[in-house]
Design an enzyme around this catalytic site. Sequence first.
Site, PDB file in Angstrom:
ATOM      1  CB  ILE A   1      -0.957   0.004   1.202  1.00  0.00           C
ATOM      2  CG1 ILE A   1      -1.918  -1.184   1.131  1.00  0.00           C
ATOM      3  CG2 ILE A   1      -1.743   1.313   1.251  1.00  0.00           C
ATOM      4  CD1 ILE A   1      -2.767  -1.367   2.363  1.00  0.00           C
TER       5      ILE A   1
ATOM      6  CG  ASP B   1       8.755  -1.015   6.609  1.00  0.00           C
ATOM      7  OD1 ASP B   1       9.352  -1.863   7.297  1.00  0.00           O
ATOM      8  OD2 ASP B   1       7.582  -1.168   6.199  1.00  0.00           O
TER       9      ASP B   1
ATOM     10  CB  ALA C   1      -2.571   1.425   9.138  1.00  0.00           C
TER      11      ALA C   1
ATOM     12  CG  ASP D   1     -10.665   4.017   6.256  1.00  0.00           C
ATOM     13  OD1 ASP D   1     -11.892   4.248   6.347  1.00  0.00           O
ATOM     14  OD2 ASP D   1     -10.201   3.005   5.707  1.00  0.00           O
TER      15      ASP D   1
ATOM     16  CD  GLU E   1     -11.730   0.401  12.797  1.00  0.00           C
ATOM     17  OE1 GLU E   1     -12.078  -0.669  12.244  1.00  0.00           O
ATOM     18  OE2 GLU E   1     -10.623   0.895  12.639  1.00  0.00           O
TER      19      GLU E   1
ATOM     20  CG  HIS F   1     -11.167  -0.186   8.726  1.00  0.00           C
ATOM     21  ND1 HIS F   1     -10.560  -0.671   9.855  1.00  0.00           N
ATOM     22  CD2 HIS F   1     -10.317  -0.466   7.704  1.00  0.00           C
ATOM     23  CE1 HIS F   1      -9.402  -1.234   9.540  1.00  0.00           C
ATOM     24  NE2 HIS F   1      -9.228  -1.117   8.237  1.00  0.00           N
TER      25      HIS F   1
END
Length: 317
Positions: free
Chosen positions: A152, A172, A231, A256, A261, A283
């Site tokens: 992504i 990362d 994420a 998101d 949620e 999400h």
Amino acid sequence: MSKPKVYMVDPYYQDAIDLLQSNSSVESIIYTDPRKSNWQEDADALLIRSETRLGEAEFSKAKKLKAVVKQGVGIDNVNLEDAKKYGIAVANTPGLNSEAVAELTLGLALSISRRLSEFDRRIRSGEKIVRSKALGKSLYGKTLGVIGMGNIGKVIAKKWIGAMEGKVIGYDPIAPEWKDIPHTRVQQMDELLKESDVVTLHVPLTPQTKHMIGEKEMALMKKDAILINAARGGVVDEAALLKALQEDKLGGAGLDAMDYEPPTMSAYGDGLLKCENVIMTPHIGGSTIENQVRSGLASVETVLALLEGKDVPGRIV
């Protein structure tokens, strides 16, 4: 000899249902079938989504379960150690939702920078907007910080360069290098936070990533920077985020993924949803028709392959 039983316990797109039901080698029980609640009695395999949580309590009662396939990438709703303990294979569908999540990430960043949701709400409430006092901020040529350089992150980096002609900084500690994308890779996340105009998160929720963006990290960011979390909830310390927004230490946030949620007024109405420069979505990063078709079909193909004893690319346990 009876056929293996595959239970689809959460809603899937119709194409996936059709593929499963058309396979004569298994007996399928889909999510609308009342029998689905008794899957622990005779399920050989499960097709799930984020709604279903599996761990010791569920696996210990499963009499025949051999495989679980989760549509999508995130697998934090399945306890992998418990699955391993009971000899249950677990797989997901990696790499299929990258375009959809990257689209939403870019959309959230643009909506916040140009204040689209804010102006829409104000117009609907009857307010007359004065254009000279309705200035947004351009993202053209600005710097995107990508935390999590997997599939992504790679796609959103490409889209940013193509659409914004901007710079990309990546962080990362695990992912391989991007060989075909112009970017700067940093060894310390702090460097990325200080330089980025938009910071976007694309990491799983693990003990190492929980609250990886907290008060200390937000203090390093530019005062007008935008934070995007498409994420997992828990990656951002929401109390610290609210404090930073209330003190005008951030330009805005697009969420998101969040602790609760789907987001509701009862959970966020007195906090983050009071901030005009916050956008919350339930999400839906991977929720396009095209992606649901692709990942649903991949889930069914994966579970059938596991039942046949084949290797699959998304197998985790």
